[in-house]
Write an enzyme that holds these catalytic residues in place. Sequence first.
Site, PDB file in Angstrom:
ATOM      1  N   TYR A   1      -3.709  -1.075   9.909  1.00  0.00           N
ATOM      2  CA  TYR A   1      -3.580  -1.444   8.493  1.00  0.00           C
ATOM      3  C   TYR A   1      -2.160  -1.177   8.000  1.00  0.00           C
ATOM      4  CZ  TYR A   1      -4.099  -1.197   3.429  1.00  0.00           C
ATOM      5  OH  TYR A   1      -3.926  -1.369   2.069  1.00  0.00           O
TER       6      TYR A   1
ATOM      7  N   SER B   1       0.849  -1.198   0.000  1.00  0.00           N
ATOM      8  CA  SER B   1       0.000   0.000   0.000  1.00  0.00           C
ATOM      9  C   SER B   1       0.879   1.241   0.000  1.00  0.00           C
ATOM     10  CB  SER B   1      -0.901   0.004   1.234  1.00  0.00           C
ATOM     11  OG  SER B   1      -1.528   1.247   1.404  1.00  0.00           O
TER      12      SER B   1
END
Length: 250
Positions: free
Chosen positions: A140, A127
């Site tokens: 996350y 990410s």
Amino acid sequence: MKTVLITGTSSGYGLEMAKLFHAEGWKVIAGMRTPREDVLPESDRIQIVPLDVTSPDSIKAALEAAGLIDVLVNNAGIGMFGAFEATSIDTARQIFETNTFGVMAMTQAVIPQFRARGSGTIINITSSAVLVPMPLVAIYTASKTAVDGFTASLANELNHFGIRVKMVQPGYGPTTAFSRDAASYVERFIPEAYQAYANDIFGMMTRPKAHTLPEDVAKVVWQAAHDNSAVMSFPAGPDAVEMSKVRRAA
């Protein structure tokens, strides 16, 4: 004909990857936690397999059904948006089970066949959150940052055996599964004290100046699958590319 196994292909980035590799003449093993026959074209070069990356038995069955593969794309993941203060450690473990340990389990399962052949490519989808710190995605980000470090170390470890290990860092896509997953956590993990701040942050995330499309990620994964250089990290999407430049300049 080469074969790619992609996890998490029922929607979003994974689905677009499966379509692109198929269009380019590859055989695609499309892993889905809940198999859907309606999202991919009918083809003798597409094989949909049930695959839950948190289940050793599911991983074993999927790889037995797939046979020999040339590329593994670890795409399956869960998005999360919430205040760390309000998030239980059990919830954090659930995120890590898919985003981190699922990647490790899939990777460990394919290494023996790659090592035996002296070739193969592993591509881990992380990410843009690993590039620039962002608020309210601490768990996350931690799960993806762990994969960042895992990938870097593993790339050195497996290069000796002719196995390439790459990492693709997608930017933020408001229409992706990440956004749907993240939004589902808001009500549970945004306490009243965080509400106004969270609303501002979430608003900016859903209305970015530039955002990443599934096609952007699929194209970069395709590039990474064919890259023979020492480059390990590939930002995907205009926002991720800009974040990568900021990180390098820091």
